[in-house]
Every structure is written in structure tokens, then in C-alpha cells.
Write a protein that holds these residues in place. Structure first.
Motif, PDB file in Angstrom:
ATOM      1  N   GLU A  32       0.850  -1.183   0.000  1.00  0.00           N
ATOM      2  CA  GLU A  32       0.000   0.000   0.000  1.00  0.00           C
ATOM      3  C   GLU A  32       0.888   1.236   0.000  1.00  0.00           C
ATOM      4  N   ILE A  33       0.603   2.135  -0.931  1.00  0.00           N
ATOM      5  CA  ILE A  33       1.360   3.381  -1.040  1.00  0.00           C
ATOM      6  C   ILE A  33       0.531   4.489  -0.394  1.00  0.00           C
ATOM      7  N   THR A  34       1.127   5.174   0.551  1.00  0.00           N
ATOM      8  CA  THR A  34       0.452   6.270   1.239  1.00  0.00           C
ATOM      9  C   THR A  34       0.769   7.569   0.508  1.00  0.00           C
ATOM     10  N   PRO A  35      -0.240   8.227  -0.046  1.00  0.00           N
ATOM     11  CA  PRO A  35       0.012   9.497  -0.740  1.00  0.00           C
ATOM     12  C   PRO A  35       0.517  10.564   0.236  1.00  0.00           C
ATOM     13  N   VAL A  36       1.367  11.446  -0.268  1.00  0.00           N
ATOM     14  CA  VAL A  36       1.876  12.563   0.528  1.00  0.00           C
ATOM     15  C   VAL A  36       1.459  13.836  -0.194  1.00  0.00           C
ATOM     16  N   PRO A  37       0.602  14.650   0.426  1.00  0.00           N
ATOM     17  CA  PRO A  37       0.148  15.878  -0.225  1.00  0.00           C
ATOM     18  C   PRO A  37       1.310  16.791  -0.612  1.00  0.00           C
ATOM     19  N   GLU A  38       1.146  17.475  -1.737  1.00  0.00           N
ATOM     20  CA  GLU A  38       2.096  18.472  -2.226  1.00  0.00           C
ATOM     21  C   GLU A  38       3.498  17.921  -2.419  1.00  0.00           C
ATOM     22  N   SER A  39       3.587  16.662  -2.857  1.00  0.00           N
ATOM     23  CA  SER A  39       4.904  16.047  -3.000  1.00  0.00           C
ATOM     24  C   SER A  39       5.429  16.032  -4.427  1.00  0.00           C
ATOM     25  N   GLY A  40       4.673  16.485  -5.369  1.00  0.00           N
ATOM     26  CA  GLY A  40       5.156  16.507  -6.748  1.00  0.00           C
ATOM     27  C   GLY A  40       4.353  15.578  -7.627  1.00  0.00           C
ATOM     28  N   GLU A  41       4.349  15.891  -8.896  1.00  0.00           N
ATOM     29  CA  GLU A  41       3.511  15.183  -9.866  1.00  0.00           C
ATOM     30  C   GLU A  41       3.808  13.697  -9.966  1.00  0.00           C
ATOM     31  N   PHE A  42       5.057  13.302  -9.970  1.00  0.00           N
ATOM     32  CA  PHE A  42       5.377  11.892 -10.191  1.00  0.00           C
ATOM     33  C   PHE A  42       5.772  11.150  -8.919  1.00  0.00           C
ATOM     34  N   ILE A  43       5.622  11.787  -7.769  1.00  0.00           N
ATOM     35  CA  ILE A  43       5.861  11.113  -6.497  1.00  0.00           C
ATOM     36  C   ILE A  43       4.547  10.460  -6.084  1.00  0.00           C
ATOM     37  N   ARG A  44       4.522   9.131  -6.032  1.00  0.00           N
ATOM     38  CA  ARG A  44       3.281   8.434  -5.685  1.00  0.00           C
ATOM     39  C   ARG A  44       3.004   8.465  -4.194  1.00  0.00           C
ATOM     40  N   GLY A  45       4.033   8.557  -3.360  1.00  0.00           N
ATOM     41  CA  GLY A  45       3.837   8.579  -1.922  1.00  0.00           C
ATOM     42  C   GLY A  45       4.976   7.868  -1.222  1.00  0.00           C
ATOM     43  N   ILE A  46       4.647   7.250  -0.077  1.00  0.00           N
ATOM     44  CA  ILE A  46       5.647   6.531   0.705  1.00  0.00           C
ATOM     45  C   ILE A  46       5.138   5.139   1.032  1.00  0.00           C
ATOM     46  N   VAL A  47       6.082   4.226   1.293  1.00  0.00           N
ATOM     47  CA  VAL A  47       5.742   2.866   1.720  1.00  0.00           C
ATOM     48  C   VAL A  47       6.583   2.506   2.934  1.00  0.00           C
ATOM     49  N   ASN A  48       6.060   1.562   3.701  1.00  0.00           N
ATOM     50  CA  ASN A  48       6.789   1.010   4.827  1.00  0.00           C
ATOM     51  C   ASN A  48       7.365  -0.319   4.359  1.00  0.00           C
ATOM     52  N   LEU A  49       8.665  -0.372   4.170  1.00  0.00           N
ATOM     53  CA  LEU A  49       9.320  -1.589   3.703  1.00  0.00           C
ATOM     54  C   LEU A  49      10.184  -2.135   4.831  1.00  0.00           C
ATOM     55  N   ARG A  50       9.660  -3.136   5.515  1.00  0.00           N
ATOM     56  CA  ARG A  50      10.351  -3.765   6.635  1.00  0.00           C
ATOM     57  C   ARG A  50      10.856  -2.750   7.661  1.00  0.00           C
ATOM     58  N   GLY A  51       9.976  -1.822   8.014  1.00  0.00           N
ATOM     59  CA  GLY A  51      10.320  -0.855   9.044  1.00  0.00           C
ATOM     60  C   GLY A  51      11.024   0.392   8.551  1.00  0.00           C
ATOM     61  N   ARG A  52      11.277   0.483   7.275  1.00  0.00           N
ATOM     62  CA  ARG A  52      11.945   1.661   6.709  1.00  0.00           C
ATOM     63  C   ARG A  52      10.963   2.380   5.787  1.00  0.00           C
ATOM     64  N   ILE A  53      10.850   3.680   5.942  1.00  0.00           N
ATOM     65  CA  ILE A  53       9.947   4.474   5.116  1.00  0.00           C
ATOM     66  C   ILE A  53      10.690   4.908   3.854  1.00  0.00           C
ATOM     67  N   LEU A  54      10.119   4.548   2.687  1.00  0.00           N
ATOM     68  CA  LEU A  54      10.742   4.894   1.405  1.00  0.00           C
ATOM     69  C   LEU A  54       9.810   5.754   0.571  1.00  0.00           C
ATOM     70  N   PRO A  55      10.327   6.818  -0.045  1.00  0.00           N
ATOM     71  CA  PRO A  55       9.529   7.542  -1.033  1.00  0.00           C
ATOM     72  C   PRO A  55       9.419   6.682  -2.294  1.00  0.00           C
ATOM     73  N   VAL A  56       8.286   6.787  -2.986  1.00  0.00           N
ATOM     74  CA  VAL A  56       8.062   6.019  -4.211  1.00  0.00           C
ATOM     75  C   VAL A  56       7.792   6.977  -5.366  1.00  0.00           C
ATOM     76  N   LEU A  57       8.611   6.868  -6.389  1.00  0.00           N
ATOM     77  CA  LEU A  57       8.513   7.677  -7.592  1.00  0.00           C
ATOM     78  C   LEU A  57       7.891   6.818  -8.692  1.00  0.00           C
ATOM     79  N   ASP A  58       6.929   7.344  -9.419  1.00  0.00           N
ATOM     80  CA  ASP A  58       6.302   6.632 -10.534  1.00  0.00           C
ATOM     81  C   ASP A  58       7.183   6.839 -11.767  1.00  0.00           C
ATOM     82  N   LEU A  59       7.933   5.807 -12.138  1.00  0.00           N
ATOM     83  CA  LEU A  59       8.888   5.944 -13.242  1.00  0.00           C
ATOM     84  C   LEU A  59       8.194   6.260 -14.564  1.00  0.00           C
TER      85      LEU A  59
END
Length: 157
Positions: A32-59
């Protein structure tokens, strides 16, 4: 132009791209990708990957090919743009690792050399028997508008 020793082949929309395997930490199913408001057009949001928060970019969006999969069928490539702050690239598919002989790699077509995707992000084209693979310059793809890394913190929940 020298060929990459190994590349991870991935697909965004109708195009197949390659990223040097030494920049890819892992490939995971899309959580599940959590959207982050005002983060940019191609930034989908953030994910929790084994306890680490990663930004996710839509390539696909970053390269002007439209949004990536929204139904959980895609993959996230965890890549190192900055070794302390990995980020995720949302792609339609990432299915294989290839070795491409140097003689099969050529420069991008002149039409695409300065305008391909995000600021000339195509560094070469690999010509395989049944397809073309566009080799990405990850540094240019993640250029100035790359997501700013979040502080490395363990997720709580």
C-alpha cells in the motif's frame, strides 16, 4: 559507449528499460502506497518496507509515459540514488537480469538524445533479437526533481 555488465530489465507502459544492477537493491511487490500531499507530480507517496519508510517515484510518469499500475500488479525497484536514502521506483514489471554484449549497445537516436524522457535520461539502446531496451541513466532520471529523502527512521506501528 561501454555496455553495462548486467542490467535489470523493466517495463513502463509499452517500453522496456534497463537499469544497471548495481543500482538496484531489491525488487518487491507493491505494498500500500500512502500518498503525501504536495509532494510533486510523479511522487506516488511513501511505503513502509520492513520498518523503513521509502519515497516512491512513478517511473512511467517521470518519463512521460503515463501513470504506473494502480491495481497492485506492478513492482517497486528499491534503488540507490543516495546510499543512505534508497527510494522506490514504481514500474509495470521487472522480470529479468540481462548481460548485454557491448557490440549490441548503441547511442540513443539523435531525436531522443537530448529529449528522451527526463532530461536526456536515455544513455543507450540495446538491440536484442526481438526487442529494444532503452538504457536509463538513473542519475538523470532522478535529477533535480527527485524526491527528497526522508530521515532514516524506523517505522512505528
Amino acid at each position: 559507449m561501454s555496455a553495462l555488465p548486467q542490467i535489470v530489465a523493466l517495463r513502463c507502459g509499452p517500453a522496456t528499460f534497463g537499469i544497471s544492477i548495481d543500482r538496484v537493491r531489491e525488487i518487491v511487490m507493491v505494498p500500500e502506497i500512502t500518498p503525501v500531499p504536495e509532494s510533486g507530480e510523479f511522487i506516488r507517496g511513501i511505503v513502509n518496507l520492513r520498518g523503513r519508510i521509502l519515497p516512491v517515484l512513478d517511473l512511467g510518469l517521470r518519463l512521460g509515459l503515463g501513470p504506473g499500475p494502480r491495481d497492485g500488479t506492478g513492482r517497486i525497484l528499491v534503488v540507490e540514488h543516495d546510499p543512505r536514502h534508497p527510494l522506490g521506483l514504481l514500474v509495470d514489471e521487472a522480470s529479468e537480469v540481462l548481460r548485454i554484449p557491448e557490440n549490441l549497445v548503441g547511442p540513443p537516436p539523435e531525436l531522443a538524445a537530448g529529449t528522451a524522457g527526463a532530461s536526456g535520461s536515455i544513455r543507450g539502446v540495446a538491440r536484442l533479437e526481438d526487442r529494444l531496451i532503452l538504457l536509463l541513466d538513473l542519475g538523470r532520471v532522478l535529477g533535480e526533481e527527485a524526491p527528497r529523502p526522508l530521515p532514516a527512521r524506523e517505522a512505528t506501528a
